[in-house]
Every structure is written in C-alpha cells, then in structure tokens.
Design an enzyme around this catalytic site. Structure first.
Site, mmCIF file in Angstrom:
data_model
loop_
_atom_site.group_PDB
_atom_site.id
_atom_site.type_symbol
_atom_site.label_atom_id
_atom_site.label_comp_id
_atom_site.label_asym_id
_atom_site.label_seq_id
_atom_site.Cartn_x
_atom_site.Cartn_y
_atom_site.Cartn_z
ATOM 1 N N CYS A 2 0.852 -1.178 0.000
ATOM 2 C CA CYS A 2 0.000 0.000 0.000
ATOM 3 C C CYS A 2 0.897 1.241 0.000
ATOM 4 O O CYS A 2 1.868 1.329 0.747
ATOM 5 C CB CYS A 2 -0.946 0.098 1.179
ATOM 6 S SG CYS A 2 -2.155 -1.212 1.223
ATOM 7 N N ARG A 27 4.228 -0.515 -4.634
ATOM 8 C CA ARG A 27 3.879 -0.996 -3.298
ATOM 9 C C ARG A 27 2.565 -1.773 -3.278
ATOM 10 O O ARG A 27 2.185 -2.333 -2.254
ATOM 11 C CB ARG A 27 3.776 0.175 -2.324
ATOM 12 C CG ARG A 27 5.056 0.967 -2.194
ATOM 13 C CD ARG A 27 4.860 2.139 -1.260
ATOM 14 N NE ARG A 27 4.613 1.724 0.091
ATOM 15 C CZ ARG A 27 5.551 1.516 1.009
ATOM 16 N NH1 ARG A 27 6.799 1.706 0.702
ATOM 17 N NH2 ARG A 27 5.228 1.126 2.222
ATOM 18 N N TRP A 74 -2.518 -2.772 -1.725
ATOM 19 C CA TRP A 74 -2.191 -4.194 -1.789
ATOM 20 C C TRP A 74 -3.111 -4.828 -0.748
ATOM 21 O O TRP A 74 -2.958 -4.608 0.450
ATOM 22 C CB TRP A 74 -0.728 -4.423 -1.442
ATOM 23 C CG TRP A 74 -0.281 -5.839 -1.663
ATOM 24 C CD1 TRP A 74 0.150 -6.382 -2.832
ATOM 25 C CD2 TRP A 74 -0.206 -6.873 -0.688
ATOM 26 N NE1 TRP A 74 0.478 -7.701 -2.638
ATOM 27 C CE2 TRP A 74 0.269 -8.029 -1.336
ATOM 28 C CE3 TRP A 74 -0.512 -6.951 0.671
ATOM 29 C CZ2 TRP A 74 0.454 -9.241 -0.682
ATOM 30 C CZ3 TRP A 74 -0.332 -8.159 1.332
ATOM 31 C CH2 TRP A 74 0.150 -9.289 0.651
ATOM 32 N N ASN A 100 -1.983 2.463 5.470
ATOM 33 C CA ASN A 100 -1.082 1.376 5.089
ATOM 34 C C ASN A 100 -0.743 0.623 6.363
ATOM 35 O O ASN A 100 -0.206 1.224 7.297
ATOM 36 C CB ASN A 100 0.184 1.967 4.449
ATOM 37 C CG ASN A 100 1.286 0.940 4.267
ATOM 38 O OD1 ASN A 100 1.007 -0.251 4.116
ATOM 39 N ND2 ASN A 100 2.525 1.377 4.292
ATOM 40 N N GLY A 101 -1.083 -0.655 6.411
ATOM 41 C CA GLY A 101 -0.806 -1.442 7.614
ATOM 42 C C GLY A 101 -1.977 -2.357 7.922
ATOM 43 O O GLY A 101 -2.819 -2.606 7.061
ATOM 44 N N GLU A 487 17.860 -17.871 -5.947
ATOM 45 C CA GLU A 487 17.492 -16.540 -6.432
ATOM 46 C C GLU A 487 17.047 -16.608 -7.900
ATOM 47 O O GLU A 487 16.092 -15.954 -8.300
ATOM 48 C CB GLU A 487 18.690 -15.595 -6.234
ATOM 49 C CG GLU A 487 18.532 -14.196 -6.750
ATOM 50 C CD GLU A 487 17.360 -13.421 -6.171
ATOM 51 O OE1 GLU A 487 16.713 -13.885 -5.217
ATOM 52 O OE2 GLU A 487 17.062 -12.345 -6.710
ATOM 53 N N LYS A 491 13.375 -15.454 -9.194
ATOM 54 C CA LYS A 491 13.189 -14.449 -10.253
ATOM 55 C C LYS A 491 12.246 -14.992 -11.319
ATOM 56 O O LYS A 491 11.359 -14.299 -11.776
ATOM 57 C CB LYS A 491 14.509 -14.072 -10.936
ATOM 58 C CG LYS A 491 15.471 -13.142 -10.286
ATOM 59 C CD LYS A 491 15.004 -11.779 -9.945
ATOM 60 C CE LYS A 491 14.201 -11.773 -8.684
ATOM 61 N NZ LYS A 491 14.772 -11.310 -7.474
ATOM 62 N N GLU A 494 8.520 -15.431 -9.932
ATOM 63 C CA GLU A 494 7.749 -14.245 -9.554
ATOM 64 C C GLU A 494 7.369 -13.367 -10.736
ATOM 65 O O GLU A 494 6.355 -12.685 -10.681
ATOM 66 C CB GLU A 494 8.457 -13.427 -8.471
ATOM 67 C CG GLU A 494 9.706 -12.735 -8.900
ATOM 68 C CD GLU A 494 10.367 -11.955 -7.761
ATOM 69 O OE1 GLU A 494 9.673 -11.467 -6.867
ATOM 70 O OE2 GLU A 494 11.601 -11.850 -7.787
ATOM 71 N N HIS A 510 17.918 -36.725 -4.297
ATOM 72 C CA HIS A 510 17.098 -37.129 -3.144
ATOM 73 C C HIS A 510 15.620 -36.815 -3.363
ATOM 74 O O HIS A 510 14.864 -36.679 -2.403
ATOM 75 C CB HIS A 510 17.618 -36.461 -1.870
ATOM 76 C CG HIS A 510 19.025 -36.851 -1.556
ATOM 77 N ND1 HIS A 510 19.352 -38.108 -1.089
ATOM 78 C CD2 HIS A 510 20.196 -36.181 -1.688
ATOM 79 C CE1 HIS A 510 20.667 -38.176 -0.929
ATOM 80 N NE2 HIS A 510 21.201 -37.027 -1.291
ATOM 81 N N LYS A 609 6.283 -4.395 -3.592
ATOM 82 C CA LYS A 609 7.723 -4.236 -3.380
ATOM 83 C C LYS A 609 8.090 -4.209 -1.906
ATOM 84 O O LYS A 609 9.097 -4.758 -1.491
ATOM 85 C CB LYS A 609 8.154 -2.929 -4.054
ATOM 86 C CG LYS A 609 9.631 -2.640 -3.954
ATOM 87 C CD LYS A 609 10.366 -3.286 -5.078
ATOM 88 C CE LYS A 609 11.855 -3.165 -4.960
ATOM 89 N NZ LYS A 609 12.519 -4.310 -5.573
HETATM 90 C C1 F6R Z 1 11.991 -10.706 -4.773
HETATM 91 C C2 F6R Z 1 11.883 -9.650 -3.799
HETATM 92 C C3 F6R Z 1 11.426 -10.004 -2.439
HETATM 93 C C4 F6R Z 1 12.157 -9.151 -1.384
HETATM 94 C C5 F6R Z 1 11.552 -9.415 -0.001
HETATM 95 C C6 F6R Z 1 12.305 -8.664 1.081
HETATM 96 O O1 F6R Z 1 12.468 -10.250 -6.002
HETATM 97 O O2 F6R Z 1 12.136 -8.514 -4.086
HETATM 98 O O3 F6R Z 1 11.571 -11.356 -2.176
HETATM 99 O O4 F6R Z 1 13.509 -9.474 -1.412
HETATM 100 O O5 F6R Z 1 10.215 -9.022 0.008
HETATM 101 O O6 F6R Z 1 12.248 -7.295 0.870
HETATM 102 P P1 F6R Z 1 13.292 -6.317 1.516
HETATM 103 O O7 F6R Z 1 14.622 -6.632 0.951
HETATM 104 O O8 F6R Z 1 12.816 -4.950 1.146
HETATM 105 O O9 F6R Z 1 13.249 -6.561 2.991
#
Ligand code: F6R
Length: 614
Positions: A2, A27, A74, A100-101, A487, A491, A494, A510, A609
């Site tokens: 949000c 966000r 969100w 937001n929250g 990672e 990527k 997502e 395994h 984000k």
């Molecule tokens: C994936 C991604 C998320 C963040 C996670 C933590 O591409 O961006 O998995 O890494 O939400 O966010 P931060 O780093 O802001 O604590």
C-alpha cells in the site's frame, strides 16, 4: 505494501497525488483512490486496478482542490474491489482516511461500533478506524487531531494513516506506527506526505521521517506540528534528501527491471567506492567499524531477512564462515520472530533488507534488540525504519529499485556482505595479506565483468525463447552458488509465473530428479572451482534422464560445454565472488521469458515491493 500520498498547500492537489501514486504503485496495485477537499465538498474517487484506471474513471469529475489524499492498495482485508479501495469515509461522510498497515484488533472495535448502530460499507479494517475516529470526535467534541490520537490509543497493529475532514478543511492529520511515512516540507508552506520519498523529491528535498507513535498536524502556510501519541509536542527533525529524480525514471528502457539489471556495473561500484582500496590493501565500512570487534568476538552472527535479501544472507554465510571463520546462522525473519529463539547479549544480528521496511524483518530485529543482542542493518533505502532502529549499519547505495523483482539490490547486498567478510577476516587474521589484496582487486574488477555479461544479452534472449513455454524449471548450484540457484528460481517464478525451484545440486538425487524429463529445463551454475567436477556429475545425471541443461560456465569451459544444451559463459573470477556474476544471466533470462509470456515484469500479480504486513 500500500502506498499513501497526500498534499496540502497552494497548488492543485490532484496532479501531485496522481503522480505520487504512480511512483508508489510498486507498493501495491490492487486498487487506487483519491479524496479531494474542494470548496466545502469532499470528493472521493476509487477504482479497482491500477492508478491509470482511477485517472480514467475520474476524468469527467471534479478534481479541483488544494488538499487531498491518495492510496494505492495491496489488499489485506477484503477483496480488491472498488468498495474496499481507499480512501474510506466516515458514516457521515465528513472524514476520509487512507491507511497502510493492519489494525489487528479491528474486529473487536467493529463489534463495539456495530452495537452502537453503525453499519459498514466495506470489509476493511481501515473503515473501522475511520468510524472510530469520527465516533470519538462526536462523543467528546474534540478536534480531528485529538480524535485521531485517542483512537490510535485503542488500536493494536501497524499503521501509516492520513486523515482529512470536510468540517476541518484547513489541515491534514497523519500518524504512523510500524508503517513508513515521510513528510516533505515545501518551499511555500505546503506539505507533501508519502510512504517513501519518491513522490516528494520533485517538489522539495527537506523531509521529516516520522517515527512510531507520532502524529503530525499540517496546515498550509504554517509550521509542521508533531506530537507523540501521549500528546507531548516534539520538534520535527528535518533532513535533506539525497535522492535524484532521474533515478526514478525508466531512462529509455522498456521496464524498470531491465534498467536496474543494466545499472549493476554502476550500483556495485557505488557500493564499494570509498570503502576499499585494493592497492593500499584496506576495507573500511564506516557505519559498522566500531562494531567489528564485537562481530569478531560474537557467539555467532545471525542474519535475518526475507525473499531475495534472505538469499543474499546465504551468500553472506558462506563468505563470513569461509573467510572470517565466524559462525553464522541465516534465518527467515518471519520464522525467527515466532520461534522463541535463544538470543544472548553476545549475539550480533544483521538484518538485510532493500526497503528497510519489511514488517517481519523489523519485528525480528526488535525481538533481538529486546534480548540484548547488537543489531546491525544492511539496507538500501536511506532513512528507512530498519536503518533507524539498528545500532549501526551499512547502506548498499544501489539507488531506488522500482521493479518489484529485486536485482541490483541483491548484488549490492552481496557486495556489502563481501566487504564485511573481508574486513572481519583481516581483523581476525584468517586471511593472508596477499589473498586479501587479491580479493579486493577481483572485487574492483566486478563491475567491468558484469558489463561483459550484460553484453551477452542477445544470446541470453535467444536461450530464453527456447524455454518460454516451460511449465517448470529447476535451478541447481553448490556452495555459494546454491543461493544463486534459489534466487534464479525466485526471479523466474515471480515475474513469469513458471514454477521453479532451486536446489543444492547434490540434493537433486534425493527427490527432485523424479521430475526430470525432456520437458524440464535445468539451469545449473557450473563455474570453475572446488565443486566443479561434482556439478559435472550432477549434469550427467540430468542428461541421462533427457533433461535440458542450461549451464553458467567460466569462459573457456570445455567439459560442461560439450554436454549442455546451452551455455552462458561468465568471466573467470575468484570463487568467493562468483555469486555477483552468476546471478546476472539468470536475471536476464527471467526478464526475457516474462516479456515473451507478456507478463507485467515490473508489477507481477499479487506482489508488492515493500512488504509492511506480516
Ligand atoms: C523478490 C523480492 C522479495 C524481497 C523481499 C524482502 O524479487 O524482491 O523477495 O527481497 O520481500 O524485501 P526487503 O529486501 O525490502 O526486505
């Protein structure tokens, strides 16, 4: 999670708020809404979906006014539809609120308000808070600011809220607890509010980051007033923003993610610039210098994070243990905080977070702090909550990361962790002077090597085209390349919605090996180094089951190249620095596959984000 924006001043509020919402869309983008005070009326427009929908919907309506609030959502409570979109109104339509929250005790407050005869329009916790503020205002005859304060005393949970009122149109009331809120102080007595500084930087560089349980009262042309929830007046601490507007634009790239991938030669360099000198043989992370001895003497170092940042911590674990011989544990913040972990004053806890606002990471840090541990942070966003509650820390200096999928923040986090590991190793004497210097000069050469990989974009795009229709993918790596595999898989899933899993290469037999058939792409990091031969054996196992191998190899590789379906060469590099290079092809592969599948690369479905709810 949000985004909230508000404005009060002499300019038209609508364009400022809409532009701000677009900047904060990363966000959350389930719905967007705006409330504007104009000549005695309070006009509220809200729409499911992106800010563009809201703009279109409101285009033929009254959008005038010099004060207003806006929200991009969100969804947490209630499905993402027009009704649940913010702003929410009080029952008499005098108050409008954005939030937001999460209000955790909203249910009990709602029951009490229902018993007083109120009826609610939405399913949200935010509407409940709005009704509560108005109920207090009416029952006690207090002004808006005091009603907000009294209401927040009853609230359990997290909030950044902004409230406006038709009957008190000269002010905006804002408050925060555990969700971020920044006030921009304009040049002509106007005020800008937002979840982060990106909607503000265009108008002013003077900002106040609000702290938990603070309430701001903002009137155009007057000084900002700041109070604690206990009603004690405080002096706002005004800071100068270092953010630049260009960093918030796409700069000619199709997507922010692509821009951010391409920024890595610079962002990695920005991260180590001034912090090391290979020729003179020193590393100095100013922010944490005075805590280094504590880290060396610590029982153990606990690294906590979520998502991509957690993967960076796993790389950090390899580096700290191997180079500095310090015991490290890596924890998911969300698990750590509820597991009743054993933490002592001799532990050092390092939180790694791009946003510096992730709710679970913040809460885990607070827990560690309450048990007496030293808490340090590695954050990208300057002034963020984590950077403010930690004893000390190091910024990653990657610049704003706007694409929801993290790319340059990851490589910057790994760079800071590498510098930390080297510095601790030197202090502890677990690395020879020549090895130390060699690693520093290898690190210095990383930006140029990343650039060389980026230049292979066309080849990577070609490989992406071969696998764009895959339904599943496996990512394998060993040692510090295992987190790179995790990672890579994250990527891909997502942004392209292809199911992908990362595994330590040797774990494949395994269980996951059962999945392998001619349809299954298996992405493997098979660079030169200690486990090379073992990874080659793992590749043979996949090939024997007709799986497709896409391998990241060191330039000049022969063995893997002979058996893989595709190889992407990366420049030769010190083994400890492989993650910084090997992750780049995976970022590009995921990007191209997602674009080919027509996915929204910068704003993948269901994601946000900055995850400020648990
Ligand atoms: C994936 C991604 C998320 C963040 C996670 C933590 O591409 O961006 O998995 O890494 O939400 O966010 P931060 O780093 O802001 O604590």
């Amino acid at each position: 999670m949000c985004g909230i924006v508000a404005y009060i001043g002499h300019k038209e509020a609508y364009p400022i708020i809409i532009k701000g919402l677009k900047r904060l869309e990363y966000r959350g983008y389930d719905s967007a809404g705006i409330a504007l005070l104009n000549d005695g009326s309070l006009n509220v427009y809200k729409k499911q979906g992106k800010v563009a929908n809201l703009e279109e919907y409101s285009s033929d309506k009254d959008r005038g006014g010099h004060s207003g609030i806006g929200h991009t959502r969100w969804a947490t409570h209630g499905e993402p539809n027009d009704i649940n979109a913010h702003p929410h109104l009080s029952e008499d339509e005098d108050l409008a609120i954005i939030h937001n929250g999460i209000i955790e005790n909203y249910d009990s407050i709602k029951k009490e308000l229902l018993s007083k005869g109120y009826t609610f329009k939405s399913d949200t916790d935010t509407e409940v808070l709005c009704y509560l503020i108005n109920d207090i205002r009416k029952n006690t005859g207090t002004k808006l600011g005091e009603a907000v304060r009294l209401a927040l005393q009853q609230v359990i949970g997290a909030y950044a809220i902004v409230v406006i009122s038709k009957s008190e149109p000269d002010k905006i009331i804002a408050a925060r607890k555990s969700s971020p809120l920044v006030v921009g102080i304009g040049h002509e007595g106007d005020f800008y509010l937002a979840s982060d500084a990106t909607p503000i930087v265009e108008y002013t560089k003077r900002v106040v980051y609000m702290n938990d349980e603070e309430i701001a009262v903002l009137r155009a042309g007057e000084e900002m007033k700041l109070y604690g929830i206990d009603d004690v007046e405080k002096t706002p601490y005004v800071q100068e923003l270092e953010l630049h507007l260009e960093a918030l634009e796409k700069g000619g790239y199709d997507h922010f993610m692509l821009k951010e991938i391409h920024e890595q030669p610079r962002s990695i360099e920005d991260c180590f610039r001034g912090r090391m000198n290979a020729e003179k043989g020193w590393v100095s992370l100013g922010g944490i210098k005075e805590y280094e001895q504590k880290m060396v003497n610590a029982n153990r170092i606990i690294m906590i994070a979520c998502g991509t940042s957690w993967h960076a911590c796993l790389v950090g674990e390899y580096l700290f243990e191997d180079l500095a011989r310090i015991n490290v544990e890596v924890e998911y913040a969300s698990e750590f905080r509820y597991r009743n972990p054993i933490i002592t004053e001799n532990d050092v806890v390092i939180a790694v977070s791009q946003s510096g606002e992730t709710a679970d990471t913040l809460a885990a840090l607070e827990l560690a702090k309450s048990k007496g541990a030293t808490i340090l942070g590695i954050c990208n966003v300057v002034g963020s909550s984590i950077s403010r509650i930690t004893d000390a820390g190091s910024y990653t200096h990657a610049g704003p990361e706007i694409g929801v999928a993290s790319t340059k923040a990851f490589t910057a986090q790994v760079t800071v962790l590498t510098l930390m590991a080297l510095s601790l190793a030197k202090r502890k004497g677990t690395i020879s002077e020549s090895e130390f210097r060699t690693k520093l000069s290898e690190l210095e050469a990383i930006p140029q090597k990343v650039q060389q990989i980026l230049e292979k974009n066309d080849k990577i795009k070609y490989i992406a085209a071969q696998y764009q229709n895959a339904s599943n993918a496996l990512y394998l790596g060993r040692g510090s390349s295992f987190p790179v595999a995790l990672e890579g898989a994250l990527k891909l899933k997502e942004i392209s919605y292809i199911h992908a899993e990362g595994y330590p290469a040797a774990e494949m037999k395994h269980g996951p090996i059962a999945l392998i058939d001619e349809e299954m792409p298996v992405f493997v990091i098979a660079t030169k180094g200690t486990s090379y031969e073992k990874v080659v054996s793992n590749i043979q196992e996949v090939k024997a089951r007709k799986g497709k191998i896409i391998a990241i190899v060191t330039e000049g590789d022969v063995q893997v190249t002979a058996i893989a379906d595709h190889v992407i060469e990366i420049p030769e590099v010190d083994e400890h620095l492989v993650p910084l290079l090997a992750t780049i092809p995976f970022q590009l592969l995921s990007y191209h596959i997602a674009v080919m599948r027509k996915c929204n690369v910068d704003q993948p479905r269901n994601l946000a984000k900055s995850v400020t709810v648990e």
